[in-house]
Design an enzyme around this catalytic site. Structure first.
Site, PDB file in Angstrom:
ATOM      1  N   CYS A 123      -1.571   0.395   1.611  1.00 19.85           N
ATOM      2  CA  CYS A 123      -1.896  -0.009   2.981  1.00 19.85           C
ATOM      3  C   CYS A 123      -3.287  -0.656   3.013  1.00 19.85           C
ATOM      4  CB  CYS A 123      -1.873   1.190   3.926  1.00 19.85           C
ATOM      5  SG  CYS A 123      -2.336   0.741   5.623  1.00 19.85           S
ATOM      6  N   LYS A 155       5.464   1.827  -3.197  1.00 10.84           N
ATOM      7  CA  LYS A 155       5.221   0.607  -2.420  1.00 10.84           C
ATOM      8  C   LYS A 155       3.902   0.008  -2.885  1.00 10.84           C
ATOM      9  CE  LYS A 155       5.311  -1.302   2.249  1.00 10.84           C
ATOM     10  NZ  LYS A 155       5.526  -1.015   3.687  1.00 10.84           N
TER      11      LYS A 155
END
Length: 267
Positions: A123, A155
């Protein structure tokens, strides 16, 4: 992991299942929940979204209720309707390595309810970047693998290291897949205001395509492609370079029905 159709609702933009009010579940292979952290997070102060023709910049900052509250909601059957309709992917993150492990430990008893766990290592709207320390990342990947007996997805973003090198480490640590890519740090100037956040939308597609292409050459991981997928043609290009499934995020804001169009082409 078998997803039919091979279409995933992306974490963050998909919230906690809200888009099922707008999309027929039969057009969704899996629905990724908003990222959950160890402690609750209020997220970043506004402005948190800037939209233009070619990109969206968000600065949400992983706003969520925290893992304890999320487990309470699970036990109170808040998400039962969602689980009945679609396969669900649990997304989680931490503000340091230890918090990733703590969330995994808390969620381990519930892992059978999910088709996969997606670990958000990228992120751009938080200060901690796990990809910047490869040695520590490898240690954490190994420890998380020991704690979780579920389809594990990392991710990854393109900031911090070559993404194909990180993906190879993910594979060597016994993980099953990767989501490529996350948003990238960006900045928008609006008069006297400067808005910092992660960029998504059409401008991200060429970068995400390259990431999928490079990781496919280097690994046999299950690849969920994410980044600038706005229509069927975008999706087709990602499958051509090696994606197993595609993840749709920003396009939901523009036209949730686009999911149905993509699903009809690739079911």
């Amino acid at each position: 992991m078998e997803l039919r159709p091979p279409i995933v609702i992306a974490s963050g933009t998909g919230g906690m299942g809200e888009y099922l009010k707008l999309i027929d579940p039969k057009h969704i292979g899996a629905y990724t929940l908003k990222t959950i952290t160890f402690n609750p997070r209020r997220g970043n102060p506004p402005p948190r979204l800037i939209a233009t023709q070619n990109y969206l910049i968000n600065s949400i900052g992983l706003e969520n209720v925290g893992v304890e509250k999320f487990i309470e909601e699970l036990e109170n059957r808040v998400y039962d309707e969602l689980f009945k309709k679609v396969k669900v992917i649990f997304s989680f993150a931490g503000e340091n390595f230890e918090e990733y492990l703590l969330v995994a430990q808390k969620m381990a008893p519930y892992q059978d309810r999910f088709v996969a766990f997606e670990c958000n290592f990228s992120c751009p709207n938080v200060h901690f970047n796990p990809l910047s320390n490869v040695v520590e990342l490898e240690r954490m990947l190994s420890e998380l693998r020991k704690r979780l007996n579920v389809f594990l997805i990392a991710k990854l973003g393109v900031e911090g290291a070559f993404i194909e090198e990180i993906a190879k480490i993910v594979e060597d640590c016994g993980w099953n897949g990767v989501t490529l890519i996350n948003t990238i740090r960006a900045l928008h100037v609006d008069g006297d205001r400067i808005i910092k956040g992660g960029i998504s939308g059409p401008v991200l597609k060429p970068i995400a395509l390259r990431a999928v292409y490079e990781v496919r050459k280097k690994t046999n991981l299950y690849i969920i492609a994410s980044g600038g997928i706005m229509n069927e043609q975008d999706a087709e290009q990602f499958f051509k370079v090696g994606a197993n499934a595609i993840s749709v995020g920003t396009a939901l804001y523009k036209d949730p029905k686009m999911i149905e169009k993509i699903a009809q082409k690739f079911s």
